[in-house]
Write a protein that holds these residues in place. Structure first.
Motif, PDB file in Angstrom:
ATOM      1  N   ALA A  14       0.826  -1.209   0.000  1.00 31.17           N
ATOM      2  CA  ALA A  14       0.000   0.000   0.000  1.00 31.17           C
ATOM      3  C   ALA A  14       0.862   1.261   0.000  1.00 31.17           C
ATOM      4  CB  ALA A  14      -0.926  -0.004   1.213  1.00 31.17           C
ATOM      5  N   LYS A  15       0.345   2.304  -0.621  1.00 29.89           N
ATOM      6  CA  LYS A  15       0.979   3.618  -0.596  1.00 29.89           C
ATOM      7  C   LYS A  15       0.141   4.617   0.193  1.00 29.89           C
ATOM      8  CE  LYS A  15       4.556   2.443  -2.899  1.00 29.89           C
ATOM      9  NZ  LYS A  15       5.848   2.323  -2.149  1.00 29.89           N
ATOM     10  N   GLN A  16      -1.104   4.264   0.460  1.00 28.96           N
ATOM     11  CA  GLN A  16      -1.984   5.117   1.244  1.00 28.96           C
ATOM     12  C   GLN A  16      -2.882   4.223   2.100  1.00 28.96           C
ATOM     13  OE1 GLN A  16      -1.876   8.625   1.102  1.00 28.96           O
ATOM     14  NE2 GLN A  16      -3.145   8.520   2.942  1.00 28.96           N
ATOM     15  N   ILE A  17      -2.978   4.550   3.405  1.00 26.84           N
ATOM     16  CA  ILE A  17      -3.793   3.767   4.331  1.00 26.84           C
ATOM     17  C   ILE A  17      -4.726   4.701   5.084  1.00 26.84           C
ATOM     18  CG2 ILE A  17      -3.786   2.180   6.295  1.00 26.84           C
ATOM     19  CD1 ILE A  17      -0.934   1.385   5.545  1.00 26.84           C
ATOM     20  N   HIS A  18      -6.023   4.371   5.059  1.00 27.39           N
ATOM     21  CA  HIS A  18      -7.020   5.142   5.798  1.00 27.39           C
ATOM     22  C   HIS A  18      -7.499   4.291   6.970  1.00 27.39           C
ATOM     23  CE1 HIS A  18      -8.250   7.996   2.255  1.00 27.39           C
ATOM     24  NE2 HIS A  18      -6.953   7.915   2.448  1.00 27.39           N
ATOM     25  N   ILE A  19      -7.496   4.855   8.154  1.00 25.18           N
ATOM     26  CA  ILE A  19      -7.970   4.153   9.343  1.00 25.18           C
ATOM     27  C   ILE A  19      -9.111   4.961   9.947  1.00 25.18           C
ATOM     28  CG2 ILE A  19      -7.350   3.161  11.582  1.00 25.18           C
ATOM     29  CD1 ILE A  19      -4.497   4.244   9.455  1.00 25.18           C
ATOM     30  N   ASP A  20     -10.315   4.415   9.911  1.00 25.55           N
ATOM     31  CA  ASP A  20     -11.488   5.083  10.479  1.00 25.55           C
ATOM     32  C   ASP A  20     -11.890   4.365  11.762  1.00 25.55           C
ATOM     33  OD1 ASP A  20     -11.745   6.872   8.253  1.00 25.55           O
ATOM     34  OD2 ASP A  20     -12.593   5.207   7.110  1.00 25.55           O
ATOM     35  N   ILE A  21     -12.022   5.126  12.838  1.00 24.22           N
ATOM     36  CA  ILE A  21     -12.338   4.563  14.147  1.00 24.22           C
ATOM     37  C   ILE A  21     -13.599   5.239  14.693  1.00 24.22           C
ATOM     38  CG2 ILE A  21     -11.484   4.164  16.498  1.00 24.22           C
ATOM     39  CD1 ILE A  21      -9.815   2.770  14.351  1.00 24.22           C
ATOM     40  N   GLU A  22     -14.451   4.439  15.323  1.00 21.64           N
ATOM     41  CA  GLU A  22     -15.618   4.981  16.010  1.00 21.64           C
ATOM     42  C   GLU A  22     -15.686   4.400  17.412  1.00 21.64           C
ATOM     43  OE1 GLU A  22     -19.246   4.526  13.848  1.00 21.64           O
ATOM     44  OE2 GLU A  22     -18.478   5.490  12.026  1.00 21.64           O
ATOM     45  N   GLN A  23     -15.983   5.274  18.369  1.00 23.90           N
ATOM     46  CA  GLN A  23     -16.106   4.902  19.777  1.00 23.90           C
ATOM     47  C   GLN A  23     -14.874   4.129  20.273  1.00 23.90           C
ATOM     48  OE1 GLN A  23     -19.861   2.977  20.561  1.00 23.90           O
ATOM     49  NE2 GLN A  23     -21.043   4.691  19.727  1.00 23.90           N
ATOM     50  N   GLY A  24     -13.708   4.691  19.988  1.00 24.53           N
ATOM     51  CA  GLY A  24     -12.469   4.094  20.473  1.00 24.53           C
ATOM     52  C   GLY A  24     -12.144   2.744  19.865  1.00 24.53           C
ATOM     53  N   GLY A  25     -12.857   2.389  18.777  1.00 26.42           N
ATOM     54  CA  GLY A  25     -12.613   1.104  18.123  1.00 26.42           C
ATOM     55  C   GLY A  25     -13.567   0.009  18.555  1.00 26.42           C
ATOM     56  N   THR A  51      -9.395   6.443  26.263  1.00 26.45           N
ATOM     57  CA  THR A  51      -8.178   5.678  26.513  1.00 26.45           C
ATOM     58  C   THR A  51      -7.891   4.706  25.385  1.00 26.45           C
ATOM     59  OG1 THR A  51      -8.462   5.830  28.912  1.00 26.45           O
ATOM     60  CG2 THR A  51      -7.060   4.058  28.094  1.00 26.45           C
ATOM     61  N   GLU A  52      -8.933   3.996  24.934  1.00 28.44           N
ATOM     62  CA  GLU A  52      -8.724   3.019  23.857  1.00 28.44           C
ATOM     63  C   GLU A  52      -8.286   3.712  22.568  1.00 28.44           C
ATOM     64  OE1 GLU A  52      -8.477  -0.070  24.211  1.00 28.44           O
ATOM     65  OE2 GLU A  52      -9.272  -0.236  26.235  1.00 28.44           O
ATOM     66  N   PHE A  53      -8.865   4.879  22.279  1.00 30.89           N
ATOM     67  CA  PHE A  53      -8.438   5.565  21.055  1.00 30.89           C
ATOM     68  C   PHE A  53      -7.022   6.101  21.196  1.00 30.89           C
ATOM     69  CE2 PHE A  53      -7.857   9.312  18.398  1.00 30.89           C
ATOM     70  CZ  PHE A  53      -7.994   8.707  17.152  1.00 30.89           C
ATOM     71  N   SER A  54      -6.633   6.520  22.395  1.00 30.25           N
ATOM     72  CA  SER A  54      -5.263   7.015  22.574  1.00 30.25           C
ATOM     73  C   SER A  54      -4.256   5.911  22.267  1.00 30.25           C
ATOM     74  CB  SER A  54      -5.066   7.543  23.997  1.00 30.25           C
ATOM     75  OG  SER A  54      -5.051   6.496  24.948  1.00 30.25           O
TER      76      SER A  54
END
Length: 602
Positions: A39-50, A166-169
């Motif tokens: 990959a050359k580009q990675i998108h990570i979308d998170i909701e409610q700390g995962g 905390t989980e998102f951190s």
């Protein structure tokens, strides 16, 4: 009870206990798969700390339609095929258990499209590894993995999760670490539809430093040293913080082995040793380092989550890391390549002007003609001053500023004052510097002592009258037992009674030190720490104590000549930026800094 086979989903849930500790663990496995996919580009979308959603999308090579069921099956992978492959793993992931383990404790959708395929294909998984029914999808080239409702079917494990913040951190910190491992890849991280981190691909050195500054802070780059060192098939590159830029915690230490972020005791010990001479007690260095070596020489299969590695030649790696860091830190002196010629020109001018000649530090220290003993730094300073009649010194000091304007300016400039009899104020081309004279002289003395000791040649000077030192019986026993060790340091020390020592000679460089106090301090160090530790570590501690006793004391007034001689010594001394205790020896104020103080140009 009879033995029976476990259901596939339960097997995968058990495996998930090793692979999936929290949402950040899922993100790590999925992003590493993106790396392996090119990959050359990675998108990570998170909701409610995962806990509600983790979506990782890449533009990599994708997965063939017929391979999608295998990708969600345990112990199926494209990255290894034999034991030989396992012994030289070059990919981030290789076990083939992450996706089935994740799908057994969450609702997982996998969408992927290869460059050759007419469309993408989507499958859902629940950890049972059956009933896969790929469906067409308009997804672009690459792969997306959606993980929803983590631990929805294992509520006991969900209770162990912390707050959303905390989980998102944990996830954010992980992505920052991974972004430092691959500068060629762009990273976009969002949380609850809000952009948190956006790192563009970095190719040039400036772009890489910009990414590091964005993650570690601009102060890190401003106080970091770039290193690139290779030997014995190993290469170490990256950035290490100067000793004066340290942390109270080990929270800014990033070490990568063949691109893989690891925590390793061997590495930690090598780094600690490299900084032991220059780091203030209780502080921790900062670094972003990349070790590259033959994959055959490192076992990455030593930890379920691949957070630890095992080096096949641990001693070689340890010594290489220590040598590379130790040398890089030692080479940091207050001068650039451009200023070297100016310093040389300045020294030549000074030698032509003075008779007899006097050598600044950096050239081999030469003794005055009337003495056969090497001079101490303090003696060199005094010798420099004594070359001029006392009635000329004042006039010379008055001419100093005018003369300095005509001379090539060395990196640490020319002294103009001794502030409070502690700090040397020096004028440089770029502004002014302040030097802690005692701290700087301590480092100069220490480095010279180390060089003499490790070359097996600490010049000793006999005392005109032997010195009798009263000590405790334990100290006298130790001094008698370790007589050869003291002799190697330049002390001729013998016992003359149950609680009495006789000192007959001392290191020449410490001729003016308080020998009674120094011997007591050395004995106290030896008793406190014992003689069982490695001689090198022990000797450096003792040499540091000796250097402290032999350095210019605070509050002693220095002349202009003495201060300039010390500045020249500093320019030629390794690790001069900090004293033996890790405190800074000098600071600089640029023209811009001075202008800000007085609001000039505003």
């Amino acid at each position: 009870m009879r033995i029976h086979a476990l259901p596939t989903q339960l097997i995968n849930q058990i495996a998930a206990g090793e692979v999936v500790e929290r949402p950040a663990s899922v993100v790590k496995e999925l992003v590493e798969n993106c790396f392996d996919a090119g990959a050359k580009q990675i998108h990570i979308d998170i909701e409610q700390g995962g806990c509600r959603l983790i979506r990782v999308r890449d533009d990599g090579c994708g997965i063939f339609k017929d391979d999608l069921p295998l990708a969600l099956s345990r112990h199926a992978t494209s990255k290894i095929a034999s034991l030989k492959d396992l012994e030289q793993v070059g990919s981030m992931g290789f076990r083939g258990e992450a996706l089935p383990s994740i799908s057994s404790v969450a609702r997982l959708n996998l969408i992927s499209r290869t460059e050759q395929a007419e469309c993408a294909w989507k499958v859902a998984a629940d950890g049972t590894e059956k009933d896969f029914d790929p469906q067409p999808d308009p997804h672009p080239y690459g792969t997306t993995v959606e993980v929803r409702d983590l631990f929805y079917n294992t509520p006991a494990r969900r209770k162990f999760l912390k707050s959303e913040k905390t989980e998102f951190s944990h996830i954010e910190n992980l992505i920052k670490k991974m972004a430092l491992s691959r500068f060629d890849i762009g990273f976009l991280l969002t949380h609850n539809q809000r952009e948190i981190l956006n790192c563009k691909p970095a190719v040039t050195e400036a772009e890489k430093e910009k990414r590091i500054a964005g993650i570690c802070g601009s102060a890190f780059i401003e106080n970091a040293v770039r290193i690139d060192y290779a030997s014995s098939g190993l290469q170490l590159a990256g950035w290490v913080g100067r000793p004066t830029f340290s942390r109270s915690q080990q929270d800014m230490q990033f070490f990568y082995v063949n691109g893989r972020l690891i925590k390793d005791r061997l590495v930690a010990h090598a780094v600690k040793q490299a900084y032991q001479d220059v780091m203030y007690h209780g502080r921790h260095p900062v670094f972003v380092l990349y070790l590259t070596l033959d994959p055959k020489l490192v076992d990455v299969n030593a930890h379920p989550a691949k957070l630890e590695v095992r080096f096949r030649e641990g001693r070689l790696v340890h010594d290489f890391l220590f040598s590379a860091l130790h040398r890089s830190l030692a080479e940091q002196r207050p001068q650039s390549q451009a200023s070297v010629s100016k310093v040389a020109a300045f020294e030549a001018l000074e030698q032509e002007e003075r008779k007899p000649s006097f050598h600044y530090a950096g050239s081999a220290p030469t003794a005055p003609r009337q003495s056969s003993l090497p001079m101490t730094v303090e003696e060199e300073i005094k010798a420099y001053a004594s070359l001029y009649p006392q009635d000329e010194i004042k006039e010379k000091e008055q001419r100093a500023v005018a003369e300095n304007e005509e001379r090539p300016i060395p990196p640490l400039g020319f002294a103009v004052a001794h502030v409070h009899n502690i700090y040397i104020l020096s004028e440089t081309r770029n502004g002014v510097i302040l030097v802690d004279a005692h701290a700087a002289h301590e480092r100069v003395t220490y480095e010279r002592l180390k060089k003499q000791y490790h070359q097996g040649n600490v010049p000793a000077q006999p005392l005109l009258l032997p010195l009798k030192i009263p000590v405790s019986m334990a100290e006298a026993d130790l001094a008698e037992r370790e007589g050869n060790f003291f002799l190697s340091l330049g002390f001729e020390l013998s016992r003359s009674g149950p609680e009495t020592l006789i000192l007959r000679s001392t290191p020449a460089i410490l001729a003016k030190a308080d020998m009674d106090g120094l011997i007591r301090d050395i004995l106290a160090d030896l008793i406190a720490n014992g003689m069982s530790r490695r001689v090198l570590e022990k000797s450096n501690e003792i040499l540091a104590t000796m250097a402290c006793h032999g350095s210019v004391r605070a509050r002693r007034k220095l002349t202009i000549d003495e201060m300039n001689a010390l500045l020249r010594e500093m320019e030629q001394t390794e690790r001069i930026g900090q004293c033996n205790h890790g405190r800074p020896t000098w600071v600089e104020l640029s023209h811009a800094d001075l202008d800000k103080f007085f609001m000039r140009g505003q």
